[in-house]
Motif scaffolding. Sequence first.
Motif, PDB file in Angstrom:
ATOM      1  N   LYS A 151       0.990  -1.044   0.215  1.00 48.62           N
ATOM      2  CA  LYS A 151      -0.243   0.066  -0.127  1.00 48.62           C
ATOM      3  C   LYS A 151       0.757   1.324  -0.665  1.00 48.62           C
ATOM      4  N   ALA A 152       0.411   2.381   0.166  1.00 48.80           N
ATOM      5  CA  ALA A 152       0.878   4.058  -0.257  1.00 48.80           C
ATOM      6  C   ALA A 152       1.639   3.529   1.022  1.00 48.80           C
ATOM      7  N   VAL A 153       3.272   4.660   0.724  1.00 41.42           N
ATOM      8  CA  VAL A 153       3.670   4.439   2.057  1.00 41.42           C
ATOM      9  C   VAL A 153       4.541   6.217   2.107  1.00 41.42           C
ATOM     10  N   TYR A 178       1.842   9.471  -4.553  1.00 45.04           N
ATOM     11  CA  TYR A 178       1.200   8.070  -4.081  1.00 45.04           C
ATOM     12  C   TYR A 178       2.464   6.724  -4.440  1.00 45.04           C
ATOM     13  N   SER A 179       2.917   6.751  -3.143  1.00 46.52           N
ATOM     14  CA  SER A 179       4.160   5.490  -4.211  1.00 46.52           C
ATOM     15  C   SER A 179       3.827   4.541  -2.604  1.00 46.52           C
ATOM     16  N   VAL A 207       9.757   7.252  -9.219  1.00 46.72           N
ATOM     17  CA  VAL A 207       9.913   6.530  -8.651  1.00 46.72           C
ATOM     18  C   VAL A 207      10.238   5.402  -9.907  1.00 46.72           C
ATOM     19  N   HIS A 208      11.338   4.653  -9.432  1.00 49.53           N
ATOM     20  CA  HIS A 208      11.368   4.156 -10.617  1.00 49.53           C
ATOM     21  C   HIS A 208      11.138   2.343 -10.920  1.00 49.53           C
ATOM     22  N   ASN A 209       9.510   2.299 -10.897  1.00 54.37           N
ATOM     23  CA  ASN A 209       8.866   1.815 -11.285  1.00 54.37           C
ATOM     24  C   ASN A 209       7.688   1.445 -11.957  1.00 54.37           C
ATOM     25  N   TYR A 210       7.199   0.708 -11.558  1.00 51.48           N
ATOM     26  CA  TYR A 210       5.836   0.633 -12.070  1.00 51.48           C
ATOM     27  C   TYR A 210       3.892   0.456 -11.373  1.00 51.48           C
ATOM     28  N   GLN A 211       3.822   1.830 -10.741  1.00 56.05           N
ATOM     29  CA  GLN A 211       2.304   1.675  -9.674  1.00 56.05           C
ATOM     30  C   GLN A 211       0.796   2.139 -10.375  1.00 56.05           C
ATOM     31  N   ARG A 212       0.322   1.347 -10.098  1.00 55.72           N
ATOM     32  CA  ARG A 212      -1.264   2.360 -10.247  1.00 55.72           C
ATOM     33  C   ARG A 212      -2.703   1.996  -9.024  1.00 55.72           C
TER      34      ARG A 212
END
Length: 376
Positions: A9-11, A233-234, A268-273
């Motif tokens: 989850k978002a932190v 959000y990440s 942020v070096h990834n993918y998040q949705r």
Amino acid sequence: MISTKILYKAVLKKDQVDDSHTFQPLPSPTGSYPYRLDLKPKPDNPNPQAMVFHMVGDTGGFKQPQLQKEIASQMAQQYLQASCPEERPSFLYHLGDLVYHFGEAGQYEDQFLKPYESYPGPIYAIAGNHDTDVNPNSAEHYEPLEAFYTAFCNTCPATIHFGTEIKRKSQVQPNVYWTMESPLATIIGLHTNVPKFGCIKKEQQDWFIKELKHAAKYSSEKAIIICMHHAPYSADVNHGSSKAMVEFLEASFAAAGVKPDLIFSGHVHNYQRFTRHFPDGKTLPFVVAGAGGFDELHALADPEEPGYQTENELFDQVILENYCDNKHGFLKIAIEKTPFKFTIKGQYYTISRENHENNDQEARLFDEFTVDLTGR
């Protein structure tokens, strides 16, 4: 031993450092207020009610240059292999950090201009923190965003002087924060500056509120899309969410009385949705697409670890829908409007990190999502 699956989850990171002193002053705009660029329909597109474009962030780097070349190559292949003109991307929108670790002109040729020489379409961009920052050890003095302005905020298309035998001309964006007016979408690009969690001053926020209000006048015909480098959000271990960016957006939406349809970011070096469900019934997707080529990818954080905070009112009704933290990738966005439907469809493609030297590999579809605007 019983293994339990981590519920990511978002932190928020608890050890956040105040680095507001890294904020860099912005150059003067090259265009006139309110910094809008009108994108005309493609003349070869027989369907003006359909638009496709690519989106990617954090493509720079120098440790594994083949990664950014492969991402650029895969997007170019999708462009060239489109079965019909309306499926061919109109442009690439870059979410920032074209170069690392500072925005020096000398970094652009190898990290951006050469890898993206193969991309057939126009490229637009917002600047990331690394594009904006100034190398204190540089032998030559330069101003913040000087090279970015040369490449993207020129007053007319011109040869980019720090690109050797590069055919791509400079872009004509009117400012470092700016609005793209396209036939099917108003795309508002913010500049979030250098600090680790972003920083936007009042002048830009006032402009942003006015642009949201302006975009709302045409929301029955156009989607409203926000692009910003720092991710609000990440769930990752390196950055986590940005309290500053979430609060900036919340305050701006309240002042404008307008919420967009989709928010994209990098950093942020990834993918998040993520999806955020608002009390008024609005569901707003937040998509992080910062795995565009920099060699280091950011893993997701275990929310139970003591260094992270997950209980915060800013995270109310914020859900992590999908993520990919071990492969590089890019987005393809399609907007379609007919008498019966109005949709934004997103597809996230990944490449194998292990086989990135195999130029014959195809990007694989990892995630799909749809934002339904029908009826507005």
